[in-house]
Design an enzyme around this catalytic site. Structure first.
Site, mmCIF file in Angstrom:
data_model
loop_
_atom_site.group_PDB
_atom_site.id
_atom_site.type_symbol
_atom_site.label_atom_id
_atom_site.label_comp_id
_atom_site.label_asym_id
_atom_site.label_seq_id
_atom_site.Cartn_x
_atom_site.Cartn_y
_atom_site.Cartn_z
ATOM 1 N N THR A 1 13.545 -67.828 -30.980
ATOM 2 C CA THR A 1 14.025 -66.918 -29.947
ATOM 3 C C THR A 1 13.630 -67.484 -28.586
ATOM 4 O O THR A 1 12.449 -67.774 -28.350
ATOM 5 C CB THR A 1 13.406 -65.517 -30.160
ATOM 6 N N ARG B 1 7.333 -70.252 -36.350
ATOM 7 C CA ARG B 1 8.378 -70.653 -35.402
ATOM 8 C C ARG B 1 9.171 -69.509 -34.776
ATOM 9 O O ARG B 1 10.113 -69.758 -34.044
ATOM 10 C CB ARG B 1 9.376 -71.639 -36.036
ATOM 11 N N ASP B 2 8.823 -68.249 -35.049
ATOM 12 C CA ASP B 2 9.557 -67.157 -34.400
ATOM 13 C C ASP B 2 8.661 -65.936 -34.204
ATOM 14 O O ASP B 2 9.031 -64.810 -34.530
ATOM 15 C CB ASP B 2 10.803 -66.799 -35.211
ATOM 16 N N ILE B 3 7.462 -66.166 -33.661
ATOM 17 C CA ILE B 3 6.555 -65.058 -33.375
ATOM 18 C C ILE B 3 7.074 -64.305 -32.161
ATOM 19 O O ILE B 3 7.303 -64.887 -31.104
ATOM 20 C CB ILE B 3 5.118 -65.576 -33.129
ATOM 21 N N ASN C 1 8.954 -59.211 -34.957
ATOM 22 C CA ASN C 1 8.495 -59.785 -36.218
ATOM 23 C C ASN C 1 7.050 -59.405 -36.542
ATOM 24 O O ASN C 1 6.403 -60.041 -37.362
ATOM 25 C CB ASN C 1 8.652 -61.309 -36.217
#
Length: 198
Positions: free
Chosen positions: A129, A81-83, A87
């Site tokens: 993001t 959920r936040d690639i 990261n």
């Protein structure tokens, strides 16, 4: 502390060459700790600051390896959920860039199997993001918690590696109202990479 330990537990379930390995975690002397693989290198976002964009062959190779890492997470019923570039760490092996996915702090269980061992988020809470967010994620609904979120973010990552920009420009996002950003993510077709490059 609970969030930190949940993230560590979640990361420890995923074993893949392109996911930073967690060796141990817990609490000692009143402090939470995490023992993880050391990656000698930099984040993909730091690399992009230096080079602005990557050549197509390298961009595709890195994206493919990140996709393989995500597939390993999906096998454990986790959606990252936040690639995004910050990261993903990049290290060199024999002069070849090798990506490692980090930060499963907002990961979500796809099925009940890991629900008790992963991070809970409230229904209607925006997680992730904005620049890399899928339309399903922008809906702020628990109904779209599946691999589409990571696949969309992976596409945005490839877009940025090739063009040096996300589909929604950061400058526009700084000036736009929050509701308008969410509307554009959900409803508008992003410009093609070729448009960005021209």
């Amino acid at each position: 502390r609970a969030r930190f330990l949940r993230e560590a537990r979640t990361m420890a379930t995923v074993e893949h060459a392109h996911v930073v390995r967690v060796y141990s975690f817990g609490e000692a002397a009143g402090s939470a700790y995490l023992v993880m693989e050391y990656v000698a290198g930099e984040s993909l976002s730091e690399r992009l600051k230096r080079t602005r964009q990557l050549d197509a062959t390298e961009a595709i190779k890195i994206t493919r390896q990140v996709a393989e890492a995500l597939d390993a997470a999906w096998e454990q019923h986790l959606v990252h959920r936040d690639i995004k570039p910050s990261n993903i760490l990049v290290t060199l092996h024999d002069g070849v860039p090798v990506p490692k996915v980090i930060d499963f702090g907002v990961a979500k269980a796809i099925e009940q199997k890991l629900t008790e061992r992963t991070l809970f988020t409230q229904h209607g809470t925006l997680v992730g993001t904005l620049e890399y967010m899928s339309p399903e994620q922008a809906e702020m609904s628990a109904l779209g918690v599946d691999t589409r979120r990571d696949i969309y973010s992976l596409g945005v990552l490839l877009y940025e590696l090739l063009t040096g920009s996300t589909p929604l420009s950061r400058r526009w996002m700084r000036e736009a109202a929050f509701a308008e950003i969410l509307r554009v993510i959900k409803e508008d077709e992003p410009p093609r990479p070729s448009t960005r490059l021209s």
